[in-house]
Design an enzyme around this catalytic site. Sequence first.
Site, PDB file in Angstrom:
ATOM      1  N   PHE A  70       0.849  -1.183   0.000  1.00  0.00           N
ATOM      2  CA  PHE A  70       0.000   0.000   0.000  1.00  0.00           C
ATOM      3  C   PHE A  70       0.881   1.227   0.000  1.00  0.00           C
ATOM      4  CE2 PHE A  70      -4.519   1.107   1.296  1.00  0.00           C
ATOM      5  CZ  PHE A  70      -5.113   0.175   0.479  1.00  0.00           C
TER       6      PHE A  70
ATOM      7  N   GLN B   1      -7.845  14.524   4.571  1.00  0.00           N
ATOM      8  CA  GLN B   1      -7.290  13.723   3.474  1.00  0.00           C
ATOM      9  C   GLN B   1      -8.264  13.615   2.306  1.00  0.00           C
ATOM     10  OE1 GLN B   1      -6.509   9.240   3.856  1.00  0.00           O
ATOM     11  NE2 GLN B   1      -4.477  10.097   3.558  1.00  0.00           N
TER      12      GLN B   1
ATOM     13  N   HIS C  88      -8.713  11.551  -0.847  1.00  0.00           N
ATOM     14  CA  HIS C  88      -8.237  10.314  -1.459  1.00  0.00           C
ATOM     15  C   HIS C  88      -8.162  10.536  -2.961  1.00  0.00           C
ATOM     16  CE1 HIS C  88      -8.008   6.103  -2.607  1.00  0.00           C
ATOM     17  NE2 HIS C  88      -7.881   5.755  -1.356  1.00  0.00           N
TER      18      HIS C  88
ATOM     19  N   LEU D 185     -15.557   5.634  -3.034  1.00  0.00           N
ATOM     20  CA  LEU D 185     -14.152   5.273  -3.062  1.00  0.00           C
ATOM     21  C   LEU D 185     -13.795   4.150  -4.032  1.00  0.00           C
ATOM     22  CD1 LEU D 185     -11.634   6.189  -1.393  1.00  0.00           C
ATOM     23  CD2 LEU D 185     -11.782   3.933  -0.372  1.00  0.00           C
TER      24      LEU D 185
ATOM     25  N   GLU E 231      -7.319   1.948  -2.930  1.00  0.00           N
ATOM     26  CA  GLU E 231      -5.917   2.014  -3.299  1.00  0.00           C
ATOM     27  C   GLU E 231      -5.404   0.632  -3.682  1.00  0.00           C
ATOM     28  OE1 GLU E 231      -3.818   4.558  -0.604  1.00  0.00           O
ATOM     29  OE2 GLU E 231      -1.993   3.388  -0.796  1.00  0.00           O
TER      30      GLU E 231
ATOM     31  N   ARG F  51      -1.057   9.645  -0.518  1.00  0.00           N
ATOM     32  CA  ARG F  51      -2.331  10.068  -1.104  1.00  0.00           C
ATOM     33  C   ARG F  51      -2.374  11.552  -1.431  1.00  0.00           C
ATOM     34  NH1 ARG F  51      -6.372   6.430   2.670  1.00  0.00           N
ATOM     35  NH2 ARG F  51      -5.857   4.503   1.572  1.00  0.00           N
TER      36      ARG F  51
ATOM     37  N   HIS G  57     -11.985  12.121   2.239  1.00  0.00           N
ATOM     38  CA  HIS G  57     -11.962  10.742   2.697  1.00  0.00           C
ATOM     39  C   HIS G  57     -11.806  10.590   4.197  1.00  0.00           C
ATOM     40  CE1 HIS G  57     -11.435   6.516   2.297  1.00  0.00           C
ATOM     41  NE2 HIS G  57     -10.194   6.513   2.732  1.00  0.00           N
TER      42      HIS G  57
ATOM     43  N   ARG H  41      -2.362  10.626   6.508  1.00  0.00           N
ATOM     44  CA  ARG H  41      -2.457   9.244   6.957  1.00  0.00           C
ATOM     45  C   ARG H  41      -2.083   8.282   5.844  1.00  0.00           C
ATOM     46  NH1 ARG H  41      -6.503   5.012   6.615  1.00  0.00           N
ATOM     47  NH2 ARG H  41      -7.781   6.376   5.340  1.00  0.00           N
TER      48      ARG H  41
HETATM   49  C1  LIG Z   1     -14.746   3.865   1.626  1.00  0.00           C
HETATM   50  C2  LIG Z   1     -13.689   3.854   2.684  1.00  0.00           C
HETATM   51  C3  LIG Z   1     -12.628   2.953   2.603  1.00  0.00           C
HETATM   52  C4  LIG Z   1     -11.631   2.918   3.587  1.00  0.00           C
HETATM   53  N1  LIG Z   1     -10.620   1.995   3.492  1.00  0.00           N
HETATM   54  C5  LIG Z   1      -9.696   1.919   4.476  1.00  0.00           C
HETATM   55  C6  LIG Z   1      -8.671   0.908   4.465  1.00  0.00           C
HETATM   56  O1  LIG Z   1      -8.601   0.092   3.554  1.00  0.00           O
HETATM   57  N2  LIG Z   1      -7.790   0.857   5.466  1.00  0.00           N
HETATM   58  C7  LIG Z   1      -7.849   1.728   6.512  1.00  0.00           C
HETATM   59  O2  LIG Z   1      -7.040   1.611   7.411  1.00  0.00           O
HETATM   60  N3  LIG Z   1      -8.806   2.695   6.555  1.00  0.00           N
HETATM   61  C8  LIG Z   1      -9.723   2.808   5.578  1.00  0.00           C
HETATM   62  N4  LIG Z   1     -10.693   3.788   5.629  1.00  0.00           N
HETATM   63  C9  LIG Z   1     -10.773   4.648   6.794  1.00  0.00           C
HETATM   64  C10 LIG Z   1     -11.419   3.907   7.927  1.00  0.00           C
HETATM   65  O3  LIG Z   1     -12.381   3.020   7.443  1.00  0.00           O
HETATM   66  C11 LIG Z   1     -12.108   4.834   8.910  1.00  0.00           C
HETATM   67  O4  LIG Z   1     -11.261   5.859   9.244  1.00  0.00           O
HETATM   68  C12 LIG Z   1     -12.457   4.060  10.154  1.00  0.00           C
HETATM   69  O5  LIG Z   1     -13.273   2.974   9.839  1.00  0.00           O
HETATM   70  C13 LIG Z   1     -13.119   4.913  11.204  1.00  0.00           C
HETATM   71  O6  LIG Z   1     -13.476   4.075  12.283  1.00  0.00           O
HETATM   72  P1  LIG Z   1     -14.025   4.620  13.644  1.00  0.00           P
HETATM   73  O7  LIG Z   1     -14.202   3.446  14.532  1.00  0.00           O
HETATM   74  O8  LIG Z   1     -13.190   5.743  14.099  1.00  0.00           O
HETATM   75  O9  LIG Z   1     -15.424   5.232  13.260  1.00  0.00           O
HETATM   76  P2  LIG Z   1     -16.637   4.653  12.385  1.00  0.00           P
HETATM   77  O10 LIG Z   1     -16.447   3.277  11.947  1.00  0.00           O
HETATM   78  O11 LIG Z   1     -16.937   5.653  11.374  1.00  0.00           O
HETATM   79  O12 LIG Z   1     -17.778   4.671  13.411  1.00  0.00           O
HETATM   80  C14 LIG Z   1     -18.310   5.859  13.924  1.00  0.00           C
HETATM   81  C15 LIG Z   1     -19.408   5.464  14.861  1.00  0.00           C
HETATM   82  O13 LIG Z   1     -19.800   6.575  15.637  1.00  0.00           O
HETATM   83  C16 LIG Z   1     -21.197   6.684  15.646  1.00  0.00           C
HETATM   84  N5  LIG Z   1     -21.558   8.064  15.901  1.00  0.00           N
HETATM   85  C17 LIG Z   1     -21.128   9.175  15.255  1.00  0.00           C
HETATM   86  N6  LIG Z   1     -21.707  10.259  15.794  1.00  0.00           N
HETATM   87  C18 LIG Z   1     -22.518   9.830  16.795  1.00  0.00           C
HETATM   88  C19 LIG Z   1     -23.404  10.475  17.704  1.00  0.00           C
HETATM   89  N7  LIG Z   1     -23.582  11.785  17.682  1.00  0.00           N
HETATM   90  N8  LIG Z   1     -24.083   9.727  18.590  1.00  0.00           N
HETATM   91  C20 LIG Z   1     -23.936   8.378  18.602  1.00  0.00           C
HETATM   92  N9  LIG Z   1     -23.115   7.712  17.769  1.00  0.00           N
HETATM   93  C21 LIG Z   1     -22.409   8.436  16.878  1.00  0.00           C
HETATM   94  C22 LIG Z   1     -21.595   6.165  14.286  1.00  0.00           C
HETATM   95  O14 LIG Z   1     -22.938   5.789  14.288  1.00  0.00           O
HETATM   96  C23 LIG Z   1     -20.654   4.988  14.149  1.00  0.00           C
HETATM   97  O15 LIG Z   1     -21.160   3.877  14.831  1.00  0.00           O
HETATM   98  C24 LIG Z   1     -11.689   3.829   4.653  1.00  0.00           C
HETATM   99  C25 LIG Z   1     -12.748   4.736   4.728  1.00  0.00           C
HETATM  100  C26 LIG Z   1     -13.742   4.770   3.752  1.00  0.00           C
HETATM  101  C27 LIG Z   1     -14.850   5.757   3.856  1.00  0.00           C
END
Ligand SMILES: Cc1cc2nc3c(=O)[nH]c(=O)nc-3n(C[C@H](O)[C@H](O)[C@H](O)COP(=O)(O)OP(=O)(O)OC[C@H]3O[C@@H](n4cnc5c(N)ncnc54)[C@H](O)[C@@H]3O)c2cc1C
Lengths: 604, 245
Positions: free
Chosen positions: A120, A233, A235, A249, A252, A308, A379, A414
């Site tokens: 990656f 970021q 993407h 998306l 990558e 990126r 992203h 990142r």
């Molecule tokens: C399409 C895509 C592909 C990606 N691919 C990769 C990859 O291959 N490798 C990598 O490392 N990263 C990747 N990323 C980035 C990564 O997926 C995210 O940064 C990561 O999943 C975020 O996880 P998190 O646990 O911080 O939050 P999330 O998984 O976004 O969860 C947020 C949670 O908070 C809750 N929430 C938010 N606000 C509130 C509120 N006010 N009250 C109650 N609940 C709330 C939501 O409901 C959700 O449950 C990708 C992102 C995207 C969008």
Amino acid sequence: MTYESFEYDVLVIGAGGAGLRAAIEASAAGVSVGLVCKSLLGKAHTVMAEGGMAAALANVDDRDNWKVHFADTMRGGQYLNNWRMAELHAQEAPARARELEAWGAVFDRTKDGRILQRNFGGHKYPRLAHVGDRTGLEMIRTLQDHGIHQGIDVHMECTVIELLKDGDRVVGAFGYDREKGRFRVFAARAVVLASGGIGRAFKVTSNSWEYTGDGHALAYRAGAELMDMEFVQFHPTGMVWPPSVRGILVTEGVRGEGGVLRNSEGKRFMFEDIPDLYKSSTADDEEEGWRYTQGDKEARRPPELLTRDHVARCIVRELREGRGSPHGGVFLDIAWIKARLPNGAEHIKKKLPSMYHQFKQLAGIDITQEPMEVGPTTHYVMGGIRVDADTQMSTVPGLFAAGECAAGLHGANRLGGNSLSDLLVFGQRAGQYAAAFAKEQTGASVNPDEVEAVARHALVPFERAGSDAEGPYQVQFDLQDMMQAQVGIVRSQAEIKKALDAFGQLYERAGKVGVQGNREYNAGWHTALDLRNLLMVAEAVAKSAILRKESRGAHFREDFLEKDPEQAKVNTVTRLGSGGEMEVVQAPLAPMRKDLQQIIEDNK
Amino acid sequence: MSSATFRIWRGNAEGGAFEDYTTEVSEGMVVLDAVHQIQAEKANDLAVRWNCKAGKCGSCSAEVNGNPKLMCMTRLNSLPLDEPVTIEPMQTFPLIRDLVTDVSWNHEVKQRIKKFRPRDPDAPDGSWRVDQYDVERVQEFRKCIECFLCQDVCHVLRDHRLHDKFIGPRYLVYTAALEMHALDTDDRLDDLANEHGVGYCNITKCCTKVCPEEITITDNAIIPLKERVVDRMYDPLTKMLRMFR
Ligand SMILES: Cc1cc2nc3c(=O)[nH]c(=O)nc-3n(C[C@H](O)[C@H](O)[C@H](O)COP(=O)(O)OP(=O)(O)OC[C@H]3O[C@@H](n4cnc5c(N)ncnc54)[C@H](O)[C@@H]3O)c2cc1C
Ligand code: SF4
Ligand code: SF4
Ligand code: FES
């Protein structure tokens, strides 16, 4: 007013990778845990992650270890990272990955049966543990299926709109359930924010409706500091056509498997501009690049796999200079590998199944036959809640943060794959330290007046029902258009200034929106309540962006094209001023430990 | 630009009706785009679930012209637009409002299935050695995005309402993923035969047809599970041994 009341030792807000991991850890420590999320369980953003999770397991290349991962992360972040977080992350990611396997995750395998790892951008060795191109689904499902047997109390489709405080300490949260619109009060001895990002502040984004920066705004209003909000970021590869899927998306992983970027003249333009920091590790020609993607350890990576921020800017350059594809992107071609691999088409489908489907179904394009059209999309936000590296506690006692809503690990940019590992490493730590903090507290008392005030405020938009008050959607669209145009990939003093001048009016409009209908599953009301969070984070991005007068990582200023060594020494801190105004200041980075400096030197 | 009419169910558990909305449609649009456009322009309070808009999260399930679909993956050009496009909520689950249903039963079912229990690690660092061949079988099942469209279409649940006797295709897939997991050591066959009602499935394959992840639910998950259950129940030797356990 009436509320449903709940009491927990630890309340986790967010059920993506970070929140689930934190909740699992806290409950394993023997405290009571509540877990709240806006969507159904298992639907958080984490489910969309495609490419993989970075961990120096050294299963594919035994030269890899935590030190190389640390150095890669720091280089990618242009040394603005919190080095202690980068150190912990690199050291602990392998154990967190193996633990997922112990909970049932089924990763792709190497020939000798170990977890397979892929290349990656920005990672020196193949480092991303993955499951085809649906790694996030595997991760969230594993945590979910493990977590439901841990005695965690889950509140799905419940949105938190304010944190509650007792003096300096956070002692709970206030929210509503989406289904009926009933209010819920959560008293808690410690609160972990794991609410994800802010992508909805921009028009073209890979992020869902959930990403309105709630956690950032909740923390800010509770008095916590945010950090590095200028670093958003973009993407390089989002879909550009058809219009309705713009921003979705394209992993990558496509480039990791050998996909190449070309402009309308058929040229691989990424070879034309290779940053000094990466010159020695980038392939000299197409042949060497191809060998790298096929696992040749002597070869160096193709320029498509540069970081990126850089790839996104090269694409913008091609577009501005008129060498774009018909729908305003550039070409991403994976079909060409058929010339090199006998089973090319099958290989593509096997390695990138969901990309194959996504293009087939949404754009009518068969990626094994023709190139995709791609362009940059919002992203991820590197900035977020400022936390202590070891414990993940914010600057407010009792309030912890982990995952995308926390800042520090990624610095100015990142690396792909470093988020999924971030979620697990710091989710685990936040859970552990929140539980420990909770155990030390004697109780949490929620102030009924504060609760009453929040509830009243939340219902105000209904009072304007039936009047000719504006609905919430147009305000949101206008904010997104403005951020995209003025605080997007390429920034300048004049443009950011324009955006900052417009905030006053947007706040005013947001304060006057009206909603129709009743409190049951009312999308209009939900959007109205999210608006002020979205505005707050957008303003923080703009104010931080105007302050950083240099180009570094994801933050690119066309009026300050170079890196400024002085600016390498500071983070940007956003906090609520004593008069209610937003204060943005620069704060010096902590000097790096000698042994870590040495690791960076050794890996140059 | 041309326009099209969408006949969307509006209402809650107490009742409701279809309402027609006409909106502009453009090239490449999917059903979910049309719903969002209507929500932004004409019906701010329209209830609909979605997250990824790319067929990855399984939130936007509904019945489009009577077919269980992910709205985000159903392109308008695959539908006849000279007549109204009907969009209604899944019928197998209780209605909350408009296009949103109460799917909590599914989460309760999952809780009742015995969790993953791995054998001891193969290596001192706590890891295992597994062949790619062995993971692929299970990976097919783990593609499931929990959209519950298969649950929606299965007649045992939809028409016969046997929610308390039958866990439905989604959870047969889930059980199959655990039972065929190379590292798992638990045994779920008795539960399958009894509480989980694998016998109610009469292999109509409706579930397989609607699965957006193209999981071969019946052939690859349900039939092998049924075979294992039959072997267990009717093999006299196994039966006897089990009596003494
Ligand atoms: C399409 C895509 C592909 C990606 N691919 C990769 C990859 O291959 N490798 C990598 O490392 N990263 C990747 N990323 C980035 C990564 O997926 C995210 O940064 C990561 O999943 C975020 O996880 P998190 O646990 O911080 O939050 P999330 O998984 O976004 O969860 C947020 C949670 O908070 C809750 N929430 C938010 N606000 C509130 C509120 N006010 N009250 C109650 N609940 C709330 C939501 O409901 C959700 O449950 C990708 C992102 C995207 C969008
Ligand atoms: S094959 Fe079985 S589970 Fe699938 S729809 Fe038919 S009866 Fe239901
Ligand atoms: S098995 Fe297929 S149809 Fe059923 S819930 Fe999973 S993805 Fe949806
Ligand atoms: S919105 Fe995620 S599957 Fe449709």
